[in-house]
Design an enzyme around this catalytic site. Sequence first.
Site, mmCIF file in Angstrom:
data_model
loop_
_atom_site.group_PDB
_atom_site.id
_atom_site.type_symbol
_atom_site.label_atom_id
_atom_site.label_comp_id
_atom_site.label_asym_id
_atom_site.label_seq_id
_atom_site.Cartn_x
_atom_site.Cartn_y
_atom_site.Cartn_z
ATOM 1 N N ASP A 95 -6.637 1.836 9.013
ATOM 2 C CA ASP A 95 -6.973 1.743 7.595
ATOM 3 C C ASP A 95 -6.194 2.840 6.888
ATOM 4 O OD1 ASP A 95 -8.066 1.873 5.031
ATOM 5 O OD2 ASP A 95 -10.116 1.521 5.717
ATOM 6 N N SER B 65 7.312 -2.654 -6.246
ATOM 7 C CA SER B 65 7.243 -4.003 -6.790
ATOM 8 C C SER B 65 7.770 -3.997 -8.207
ATOM 9 C CB SER B 65 5.797 -4.510 -6.786
ATOM 10 O OG SER B 65 5.658 -5.696 -7.548
ATOM 11 N N TYR C 47 -2.803 -3.447 -9.469
ATOM 12 C CA TYR C 47 -1.585 -3.560 -8.671
ATOM 13 C C TYR C 47 -0.407 -2.914 -9.399
ATOM 14 C CZ TYR C 47 1.797 -5.944 -5.588
ATOM 15 O OH TYR C 47 2.793 -6.237 -4.686
ATOM 16 N N LYS D 136 1.691 0.299 -7.909
ATOM 17 C CA LYS D 136 3.122 0.230 -7.625
ATOM 18 C C LYS D 136 3.906 1.212 -8.497
ATOM 19 C CE LYS D 136 3.094 -2.893 -4.380
ATOM 20 N NZ LYS D 136 3.378 -2.534 -2.978
#
Length: 247
Positions: free
Chosen positions: A59, A138, A151, A155
């Site tokens: 993890d 990304s 997200y 990123k």
Amino acid sequence: MGRVAGKIALITGGASGLGAADAALLASEGATVYLTDVDTALGQSVAASIPGSTFIAHDVRSEEAWRSIIERIRSEHDRLDILVNNAGVVNFGTIEECTLESFRFVNSVMSEGTFLGCHTAIPLMKAGGGGSIINMGSIAGIKGVSAIPGYCAAKGAIHALTRCVAVYCREQANGIRCNAIVAGSIRTPMTMRALADMPEDSPSFEELEGHGQGQPSDVANMVLYLASDEARHVNGASLVIDNGETA
């Protein structure tokens, strides 16, 4: 062949998608690969199919887990040459819909997970004379995508951290390079699940359909280049793979 022969690599999120493709290509080019993931069954299956690879349940949010893995690699090889911080998750919900719990979860996996990877791996890389850290960014970190605020934030943080680590390592002259891959949509199990959850009238869905999806091998080839000595003067870069979407 043999572009990373003799190198020791650690790839997070290696049980599927980009991580599995990275692991297979690096191993085929001579690297000894440790791939990690929270999906133990799938990770073990992938590792069994890749000669020269080992799976470790991991993890990336846990500093203790990171230290344990780095110590294992130290005891088995006394060096780490390549770190690919690839583990990632995505949750949908606009800025009004996204909960703090969801935002924190996404950022803990990607932003904090990438930080912990760099933080714990650099001492071992430095002791071995250097290495290559490759962070999975990304285009969502450099452009707005309304459906995934957590997200996008994670990123964006990864891109900024990449530059910070690259400058630090250059200042320290420790032989470590740190770069980010700025990927557009790549056809992986995660993105296919995400597409299935995305309304077809979503602007994000229409934009994705217009630009198409790349393949994991497109990213793996860039990982191989950055991991190899061919990229010895590439440091602090954000290399875009998006079929011109952000052009």
